[in-house]
Design an enzyme around this catalytic site. Structure first.
Site, PDB file in Angstrom:
ATOM      1  N   VAL B  14       0.831  -1.204   0.000  1.00  8.98           N
ATOM      2  CA  VAL B  14       0.000   0.000   0.000  1.00  8.98           C
ATOM      3  C   VAL B  14       0.868   1.257   0.000  1.00  8.98           C
ATOM      4  O   VAL B  14       0.582   2.229  -0.703  1.00  8.98           O
ATOM      5  CB  VAL B  14      -0.973   0.006   1.201  1.00  8.98           C
ATOM      6  CG1 VAL B  14      -1.855   1.243   1.161  1.00  8.98           C
ATOM      7  CG2 VAL B  14      -1.826  -1.244   1.194  1.00  8.98           C
ATOM      8  N   VAL B 132     -11.224  -0.512   6.124  1.00  9.98           N
ATOM      9  CA  VAL B 132     -12.356  -1.399   5.822  1.00  9.98           C
ATOM     10  C   VAL B 132     -12.577  -1.454   4.320  1.00  9.98           C
ATOM     11  O   VAL B 132     -12.740  -0.427   3.669  1.00  9.98           O
ATOM     12  CB  VAL B 132     -13.654  -0.929   6.511  1.00  9.98           C
ATOM     13  CG1 VAL B 132     -14.815  -1.848   6.148  1.00  9.98           C
ATOM     14  CG2 VAL B 132     -13.481  -0.883   8.016  1.00  9.98           C
ATOM     15  N   GLY B 134     -10.825  -2.006   1.620  1.00  7.24           N
ATOM     16  CA  GLY B 134      -9.857  -1.430   0.676  1.00  7.24           C
ATOM     17  C   GLY B 134     -10.324  -0.205  -0.067  1.00  7.24           C
ATOM     18  O   GLY B 134     -10.380   0.891   0.484  1.00  7.24           O
ATOM     19  N   GLY B 187      -1.510 -14.851  -3.598  1.00  9.62           N
ATOM     20  CA  GLY B 187      -1.277 -13.754  -2.664  1.00  9.62           C
ATOM     21  C   GLY B 187      -2.552 -13.206  -2.039  1.00  9.62           C
ATOM     22  O   GLY B 187      -2.536 -12.175  -1.381  1.00  9.62           O
ATOM     23  N   GLU B 190      -2.669 -15.313   3.393  1.00 12.90           N
ATOM     24  CA  GLU B 190      -1.370 -15.380   4.051  1.00 12.90           C
ATOM     25  C   GLU B 190      -0.948 -16.844   4.223  1.00 12.90           C
ATOM     26  O   GLU B 190      -1.767 -17.746   4.152  1.00 12.90           O
ATOM     27  CB  GLU B 190      -1.474 -14.769   5.466  1.00 12.90           C
ATOM     28  CG  GLU B 190      -2.204 -13.464   5.551  1.00 12.90           C
ATOM     29  CD  GLU B 190      -1.259 -12.278   5.388  1.00 12.90           C
ATOM     30  OE1 GLU B 190      -0.060 -12.445   5.660  1.00 12.90           O
ATOM     31  OE2 GLU B 190      -1.722 -11.211   4.966  1.00 12.90           O
ATOM     32  N   ASP B 201     -10.711 -11.307  10.939  1.00 18.59           N
ATOM     33  CA  ASP B 201     -10.478 -10.115  10.131  1.00 18.59           C
ATOM     34  C   ASP B 201     -11.818  -9.434   9.779  1.00 18.59           C
ATOM     35  O   ASP B 201     -11.967  -8.225   9.911  1.00 18.59           O
ATOM     36  CB  ASP B 201      -9.725 -10.513   8.857  1.00 18.59           C
ATOM     37  CG  ASP B 201      -9.525  -9.332   7.923  1.00 18.59           C
ATOM     38  OD1 ASP B 201      -8.558  -8.584   8.125  1.00 18.59           O
ATOM     39  OD2 ASP B 201     -10.348  -9.157   7.001  1.00 18.59           O
ATOM     40  N   LYS B 205     -13.524  -5.578  10.934  1.00 20.58           N
ATOM     41  CA  LYS B 205     -14.111  -4.579  10.052  1.00 20.58           C
ATOM     42  C   LYS B 205     -15.556  -4.270  10.445  1.00 20.58           C
ATOM     43  O   LYS B 205     -15.993  -3.119  10.369  1.00 20.58           O
ATOM     44  CB  LYS B 205     -14.021  -5.057   8.606  1.00 20.58           C
ATOM     45  CG  LYS B 205     -12.564  -5.057   8.116  1.00 20.58           C
ATOM     46  CD  LYS B 205     -12.372  -5.921   6.909  1.00 20.58           C
ATOM     47  CE  LYS B 205     -10.929  -5.921   6.442  1.00 20.58           C
ATOM     48  NZ  LYS B 205     -10.682  -7.005   5.465  1.00 20.58           N
TER      49      LYS B 205
END
Lengths: 428, 428
Positions: B14, B132, B134, B187, B190, B201, B205
């Site tokens: 990022v 949250v 992207g 990718g 993980e 995760d 969010k």
């Protein structure tokens, strides 16, 4: 700033929604803005008409001057519709240093630049979130959230009436006429549906979106518009057999320094997120250079959704007033750009034909496309019961539009072709 | 304000995207903000690692103090991830009156309230749009565009990894294990996928979204979390036969003064706009009282999308700095609200069982549901080849969750039932 006074022009469906939210959410809105929000005057046609929300009758007036010239009123919310009168009223409000919020797409598509310039000159705000796609916060998203990105293309289902009609034709097998009547009965279509079904309403919204997304002044006259009146139940069925859904979409694209804005019935692959936007809903699909593909979906009209958009503008104006920065956020088109030449437009196309059912007639078609250098991606053929004819559906690969149209004209004249039509196809 | 100086913490995917946009769109950004934007220092782990964007090596440092304590730096962009160190760095930056932008959902879900309070105390901005979903501008939409409405419920596909895995299982017939490996190879997952596949995760969010949508402080511990590790290819197939798609969704709902936030594999009707959100994409479906249903769709991660969200925050901070109003837009939770009792939760449920293929075994099931007062909406039964057993799928009508679970436990113990599992079903 202790108090903000509002004048409302028009008290129809959306006006009622705004008054309802102002009343119901007063406490939260005042806590958020830190000031009292007063609805001081409402311009109406008829003071004695029964209303769906509680309002003090003394606040209603049939005299525009009582709203526009009242020095106590800070913000005008224009929800009366129409162009000429609304234009004059908004101009007068701006000249009196009043901030303006409007849901009027007809006006903003035709005179948006002039009004925005006038607003900026007067250090006034002019917001119009509700003018495109009702409750979907697409304008604020383009100006704020996607500001750092470069938008390349937008595809919008921005007219609820036509999307409702095409949905009913697709899922309930209604004819165009029956679906239109159903839309009219439910209030999704006007008695005179011309501006919706002919694509003009969608074109206006695409003009507003293009203006904001690219900072380019687009004229309504530059938009190529085709409505849905020639879309038949059979077109939908045969598009479906090849894996496509027909939607009336607005497409606005910037490419190699030229802009192309069009509204037309278009085939979308069934898996495309826009293909599942049903009934009166709207959605805008945005292609950003860094961001990639995002979509914003929701109700395109209606009392509640449109009122929420108007209120989001109201909160922005009040915030700007408190900060002393009204007029600072106005976007004026910065770049001129020419319209893309039709000879440079490329697309896939869906061709539907009836051909004579005789030996070699199908190969006459494929030979023609081959001669013209147009390759085919999908084909479907079936006999038409009781006739010596066949139903043929073709989706071409991506090709030059002018070349395609030339080939289509030649094809129509082949003696084996009984009739033919075509639509544009959007990639997935 | 002539110049704004930025310090970047972290230079991974990022960070690279942010530097790329700052470089590529410099002219437009500076025209828009009216000031020069300088990237002064970047905190990295290794100064000599090759980079995908051009950057002056003298701007890189491995010493956090050089970024956090530099009085010339106005804005810190935190993209290093992790909780403890990021927390300390952000706190230090805020205490030095630096504005902060972060994409760190782990941190914001756990320490968001504390950090926001600290920011407000210091009149600093703290924005976190990228934390949250992207590239989807959902936080700004909740705080700005839907501000006048009252949000009742949100359903989010907010974890790209699990959505990718479930999409591959649905459309390519992969097992969970194969789909996970594919996600890891690309990718999207993980090496240790635990926090994604176990739903943590997504839960983080949903905590952030709930905080903003309802102004309620929600703790991660209050979220009921079930991951996708027990979802099989067969669950997906049989849900499909009844017209549903299985997605890992976060559901956050306020009802009768209580809040309910959960993350679990859930059946969505195939026609639901969320059901067609495929692969690594994200979407948030929002139910507003006046607005009705809207959806925001797009890439949930990735260099470009996340960087666009970070940049939208950067533009907000610069605007606020220019206006002298930093810290004014921070939302602190205003209301306390208790978590809804499980005994008040209602839903439809999908039950999948294997039962003995003998006379009367199916009616044993339906009798049990009838006794318990649970009515059934959909049923599907087929024999399991080569076994004296049948595959049964059931969708119940809406029912009380505790009652349903009690009935399910009784059902599992019936001698005709070989095994059974259930999932929640969301209405269309």
């Amino acid at each position: 700033m202790e108090k903000v006074s509002i004048g409302l022009l028009g008290f129809g469906t959306v006006g009622t929604g705004v008054v309802r939210l102002l009343t119901k959410e007063r406490e939260r809105l005042e806590a958020r803005t830190g000031c009292t929000i007063q609805l001081k005057k409402v311009l109406v046609r008829n003071k004695n008409r029964p209303r769906k929300v509680l309002i003090d009758n003394r606040n209603l007036t049939t005299n525009a001057a009582e709203v526009l010239d009242d020095p106590e009123i800070d913000i005008i919310i224009e929800l009366m519709g129409g162009i000429d009168e609304a234009y004059r009223y908004i101009l007068r409000a701006l000249n009196h240093k009043k901030h303006v919020i409007t849901a009027n797409k007809d006006l903003m598509a035709s005179y948006g630049d002039e009004l925005l310039m006038e607003a900026k000159k007067n250090h006034c705000d002019l917001y119009y979130e509700a003018s495109v796609a009702g409750g979907i916060p697409i304008l604020r998203t383009l100006t704020d959230s996607l500001a750092a990105d470069r938008i390349q293309k937008m595809i919008g289902i921005v007219n609820g009436t036509t999307n409702y009609i095409l949905s009913k034709m697709s899922h309930e097998g209604l004819s165009y006429e029956k679906a239109l009547s159903s839309a009219q009965a439910l209030g999704f279509a006007e008695a005179d549906p011309t501006s919706d079904v002919e694509g003009l309403d969608a074109a206006r919204k695409m003009v507003i979106l293009s203006h904001l997304a690219y900072s380019i002044p687009v004229k309504l006259d530059d938009v190529k518009i085709t409505g849905i009146t020639d879309v038949t139940r059979e077109d939908i069925i045969y598009a479906g057999k090849l894996g496509y859904t027909i939607k009336l979409v607005g497409i606005s694209e910037v490419n190699n320094g030229a802009i192309d804005v069009r509204v037309e019935p278009t085939l979308l692959p069934d898996g495309h997120p826009l293909a599942s936007v049903e009934n009166e809903n709207n959605a805008i699909y945005v292609y950003g250079t860094a961001l990639g593909e995002t979509m914003y979906y929701g109700p395109g009209a209606g009392e509640g959704p449109t009122a929420v958009s108007v209120m989001s503008d109201l909160l922005s104006v009040i915030r700007n007033m408190a900060l002393g920065v009204t007029g600072n956020h106005i976007f004026l088109p910065k770049r001129e750009m020419h319209t893309r030449k039709e000879s440079l437009v490329e697309s896939q196309f869906f061709v539907r034909l009836h051909i004579k059912d005789e030996p070699g007639s199908f190969s006459r078609l494929t030979d023609l496309f081959k001669e013209q250098g147009i390759s085919l991606e999908k084909l479907y053929q079936e006999p038409i019961t009781g006739q010596d004819a066949a139903e043929v559906s073709i989706v071409t690969h991506r090709t030059n539009k002018v070349l395609f149209e030339k080939s289509f004209e030649i094809m129509k004249k082949l003696d084996v072709v009984l009739n033919a039509k075509y639509f544009r196809v959007e990639r997935g």
